[in-house]
Design an enzyme around this catalytic site. Structure first.
Site, short mmCIF file in Angstrom:
data_model
loop_
_atom_site.label_atom_id
_atom_site.label_comp_id
_atom_site.label_asym_id
_atom_site.label_seq_id
_atom_site.Cartn_x
_atom_site.Cartn_y
_atom_site.Cartn_z
N TYR A 175 -9.62 -2.44 -2.02
CA TYR A 175 -10.75 -1.59 -1.59
C TYR A 175 -11.26 -1.98 -0.21
O TYR A 175 -11.75 -1.12 0.53
CB TYR A 175 -11.86 -1.59 -2.66
CG TYR A 175 -11.45 -0.69 -3.81
CD1 TYR A 175 -11.51 0.69 -3.69
CD2 TYR A 175 -10.92 -1.22 -4.97
CE1 TYR A 175 -11.08 1.51 -4.71
CE2 TYR A 175 -10.49 -0.41 -6.01
CZ TYR A 175 -10.57 0.97 -5.87
OH TYR A 175 -10.13 1.79 -6.87
N ARG A 195 -9.12 0.00 2.07
CA ARG A 195 -9.51 1.42 2.06
C ARG A 195 -10.79 1.61 2.88
O ARG A 195 -10.95 2.56 3.63
CB ARG A 195 -9.77 1.93 0.64
CG ARG A 195 -8.68 1.72 -0.40
CD ARG A 195 -7.58 2.75 -0.28
NE ARG A 195 -6.77 2.53 0.90
CZ ARG A 195 -5.89 1.53 1.05
NH1 ARG A 195 -5.73 0.64 0.12
NH2 ARG A 195 -5.20 1.41 2.17
N ASN A 235 -13.79 12.36 -4.11
CA ASN A 235 -13.42 11.39 -3.08
C ASN A 235 -14.48 10.31 -2.94
O ASN A 235 -15.67 10.56 -3.08
CB ASN A 235 -13.22 12.10 -1.74
CG ASN A 235 -12.13 13.13 -1.80
OD1 ASN A 235 -11.31 13.09 -2.72
ND2 ASN A 235 -12.10 14.05 -0.86
N ASP A 289 -14.62 8.61 -0.07
CA ASP A 289 -14.93 8.51 1.36
C ASP A 289 -16.27 9.20 1.64
O ASP A 289 -16.85 9.85 0.77
CB ASP A 289 -13.79 9.10 2.21
CG ASP A 289 -13.60 10.61 2.00
OD1 ASP A 289 -14.59 11.37 2.14
OD2 ASP A 289 -12.46 11.03 1.71
N HIS A 319 -16.68 9.99 -8.40
CA HIS A 319 -15.90 8.78 -8.63
C HIS A 319 -16.39 7.58 -7.80
O HIS A 319 -15.65 6.64 -7.57
CB HIS A 319 -14.41 9.06 -8.36
CG HIS A 319 -13.82 10.03 -9.32
ND1 HIS A 319 -12.63 10.69 -9.11
CD2 HIS A 319 -14.26 10.45 -10.54
CE1 HIS A 319 -12.37 11.49 -10.15
NE2 HIS A 319 -13.35 11.36 -11.01
N GLY A 375 -8.16 21.01 -2.32
CA GLY A 375 -7.37 19.78 -2.24
C GLY A 375 -7.44 18.85 -3.43
O GLY A 375 -7.56 17.64 -3.25
N THR A 376 -7.36 19.42 -4.61
CA THR A 376 -7.27 18.54 -5.79
C THR A 376 -6.17 19.04 -6.70
O THR A 376 -6.00 20.25 -6.88
CB THR A 376 -8.61 18.44 -6.56
OG1 THR A 376 -8.38 17.76 -7.81
CG2 THR A 376 -9.25 19.79 -6.83
N SER A 377 -5.41 18.10 -7.27
CA SER A 377 -4.32 18.48 -8.16
C SER A 377 -4.86 18.94 -9.52
O SER A 377 -4.11 19.42 -10.34
CB SER A 377 -3.38 17.29 -8.36
OG SER A 377 -4.12 16.20 -8.89
#
Ligand code: APR
Length: 229
Positions: free
Chosen positions: A53, A56, A87, A89, A104, A170-172
């Site tokens: 992390y 990241r 995300n 970020d 998250h 942009g998410t699966s």
């Protein structure tokens, strides 16, 4: 003002230079998710988890929001916009969005391992073994790891159920419970999905799929919505 809810995933930050998870052989920056992003990993090897992390977080200081993050902020001129992001970020905030819910967790925050309510913003990018909260317990990343509860999910479900317009970017839609939020959006609410690899979802009513990268697809939808509604 109409309520516009946006659900985003790793894909919106891809063009800023942050890798998505499921596009790289099941490995995340050369690590198996089970080795760095679970509570078990933290118990087994906290130094490795902290280092993962830290890297990241360090990377996050080197990247910038892209055209998609910036376009979403523009929607606030005309809509009551709530971003719900998977995300960790802070590119939505830096792109100008004012209401961002991080399902998250957040990379730049850390929290106590003794009291989850003790959350701090980290100075800089590095969290070390031995860095402690005010009660004397080790600090951990403020991240919802795989297998952990998602404390904000109910609030996110309520917001989704109130959406007049819903945009997914942009998410699966692979990771629950976040992926299930679409099911709370009323059937007659117009929905958009921006993802170059999106597959059809015939069971979702009023869904427009835009098979483009976020950096081009999102500004187009935003311009359309600002002109129309
Ligand atoms: N623009 C838009 N979408 C893109 C782009 C782009 N430039 N590049 C890739 N994508 C899409 C991919 O097609 C894929 O559908 O982004 C999606 C990324 O999917 P995932 O890697 O599964 O990311 P996400 O859905 O955010 O994962 C959910 O899983 O790993 C956990 O907690 C982590 O929050 C994360 C959650």
């Amino acid at each position: 003002m109409k309520k516009l809810v946006v659900l985003t995933g790793a894909g919106i930050s891809a063009e800023s230079g942050l890798k998505t998870f499921r596009d790289s052989n099941g490995l995340w920056e050369e690590h198996r998710v089970e080795d760095v992003a679970t509570y078990e990993a933290w118990v087994r090897n906290p130094a490795l988890v902290l280092e993962f992390y830290n890297q990241r977080r360090k990377q996050l200081y080197e990247v910038q929001p892209n055209a998609a993050h910036i376009a979403l902020a523009k929607l606030e001129e005309k809509f009551d916009v709530q971003v719900i992001t998977q995300n960790v970020d802070d590119l939505h905030e830096r792109g100008g969005s004012s209401q961002v819910m991080h399902l998250h967790g957040e990379l730049k925050k850390v929290r106590s391992t003794a009291d989850p309510n003790l959350v701090y913003t980290l100075d800089g990018w590095e969290l070390k073994l031995g860095d402690k909260c005010e009660k004397g317990s080790q600090l951990r990343p403020h991240i919802v790891w795989f297998g952990e509860a998602v404390p904000l999910i109910e609030e996110a479900a309520v917001l989704s159920s109130q959406a007049d317009i819903f945009i997914v970017i942009g998410t699966s839609l692979n990771v629950y419970p976040a992926a299930g939020l679409l099911n709370y959006v009323p059937g007659n609410t117009p929905k958009f999905l921006v993802d170059p690899n999106a597959s059809p979802m015939p069971w979702i009513r009023n869904l427009t799929i835009v098979k483009e990268k976020a950096g081009s697809g999102v500004p187009k939808i935003v311009d359309e919505l600002l002109q129309k509604d």
